[in-house]
Write an enzyme that holds these catalytic residues in place. Structure first.
Site, short mmCIF file in Angstrom:
data_model
loop_
_atom_site.label_atom_id
_atom_site.label_comp_id
_atom_site.label_asym_id
_atom_site.label_seq_id
_atom_site.Cartn_x
_atom_site.Cartn_y
_atom_site.Cartn_z
CG HIS A 127 -34.74 -22.32 -116.25
ND1 HIS A 127 -34.18 -21.64 -117.30
CD2 HIS A 127 -34.58 -21.54 -115.16
CE1 HIS A 127 -33.69 -20.49 -116.86
NE2 HIS A 127 -33.93 -20.40 -115.57
CG ASP A 157 -33.80 -25.08 -122.55
OD1 ASP A 157 -34.96 -24.71 -122.30
OD2 ASP A 157 -32.84 -24.84 -121.78
#
Length: 361
Positions: A127, A157
């Site tokens: 992540h 992200d």
């Protein structure tokens, strides 16, 4: 009409930075068609998902031979597509770059993952926090003598991933206009967040970066670049890096001009920072606002993102819009002629399946 009007992009449904990239493209006028999975919503499906605004949705089961063929026909009509699965996933479905290129040689095929399509970590899970850990971005954030601070999931992200994907898609689309040939884009959030750190590599190479976080000019180590609590428990920001700007702050705040003599002396920063902590607590946010707002002291109140739309500057620039009662950021950047806009609110999954698929050749 936005600057990408007339461009058709296929977005293979995913989470987070992929939909964000698709939103950016849709905001700019591209026709973005989400290929959603059939079936009930999953835990990652938000009841209100701003990243779906302005897009269309069809539902296809990409494991079905019939729907796979439909997907390929849809690709024949598109300028680009993008996906965010682990490397090899689309190939297993028979829908990898080579499969799609066989049907449309001009198509741009965007691929976004945390680690990239190759390398020893390529097929492992991760992540944002892991990706910015590997790029060095996370190590640089946080107070001295404490663990790194988690900066939401914006850097890996959305900055290193979603924005890089949107940028890469537009670059490749421009090139295809000349060459007439598509290509594949490999977006790695590790590499994207590394690019975002370019200025800090420059500072380090110039001998202007200390290894310990929280001791540098831009990481909270300097008294003139940080956040401070006011007497009413709110927080404000000060970013008076340049001496003329700090001079204005010193003058407005009633400080002795000697404050300016140690402006760029890192040895003095901790003491000056403690003094400013006490100073800012002598007034309310409203009082500091009245004193510093509209000056070149490089000051701004720290607003919750849920209240940012009410600030007069954001109102004047129409930086936020309301769609069906949901306040959200307006498309950015602004253009003088081909003005972007949001075509419609987020569509429900599969809402446009019939209309879009019936128009296929």
């Amino acid at each position: 009409m936005g600057p990408l009007e007339g461009i058709r992009i296929i977005e293979v449904a995913g989470i987070g930075p992929g939909p964000f990239a698709g939103m950016m493209l849709a905001d700019m006028g591209a026709e973005v068609i989400i290929v959603d999975r059939p079936g009930p919503q999953s835990f990652t499906d938000l009841p209100v998902d701003i990243n779906r605004r302005g897009k269309y949705s069809v539902t296809l089961d990409l494991k079905s031979a019939e729907d796979k063929e439909t997907f390929l026909k849809l690709c024949e009509t598109a300028d680009g597509l993008f996906e965010g699965f682990r490397p090899g996933t689309m190939e297993k479905l028979g829908l990898g770059p080579d499969d799609v290129a066989a049907r449309n040689t001009k198509l741009i095929y965007g691929r976004m993952t945390g680690w990239g399509q190759t390398g020893p970590l390529a097929k492992t899970a991760g992540h944002d926090i892991n990706y910015i850990a590997l790029s060095g971005a996370l190590h640089a954030m946080g107070p001295a003598g404490a663990p790194p601070t988690v900066p939401l999931n914006l850097i890996g992200d959305y900055g290193g991933g979603g924005m890089m994907l949107a940028f890469g898609m537009v670059c490749a689309l421009l090139e295809a206009k000349t060459s007439g040939t598509g290509q594949t884009i490999d977006v790695s959030m590790v590499e994207g967040s590394s690019v975002l750190m370019s200025i800090f590599h420059s500072l380090n190479a110039s001998g202007l970066w200390a290894g310990e976080r929280g001791t540098n000019m831009l990481d909270g180590g300097a008294h003139f670049y940080g956040t401070y609590e006011t007497s009413d428990g709110n927080y404000v920001s000060l970013g008076a890096i340049e001496l003329p700007f700090m001079h204005i702050f010193v003058e407005k705040a009633g400080l002795d001009p000697s404050w300016l003599s140690d402006h760029m002396n890192p040895q003095k920063w901790p003491t000056l920072q403690e003094d400013l902590k006490l100073l800012f607590k002598t007034k309310t946010t409203a009082e500091w606002q009245a004193l510093l707002d509209g000056t070149d002291a490089c000051y701004a109140p720290i607003l919750p993102f849920t209240e940012a739309h009410d600030h007069p500057h954001n109102k004047a620039r129409e930086s936020f819009i309301d769609i069906d009662g949901v306040q959200q950021p307006a498309p950015a950047p602004k253009f003088s002629r081909t003005k972007p806009h949001v075509k419609h609110a987020p569509r429900k999954k599969g809402a446009d399946t019939k209309d879009i698929l019936s128009a296929l050749p």
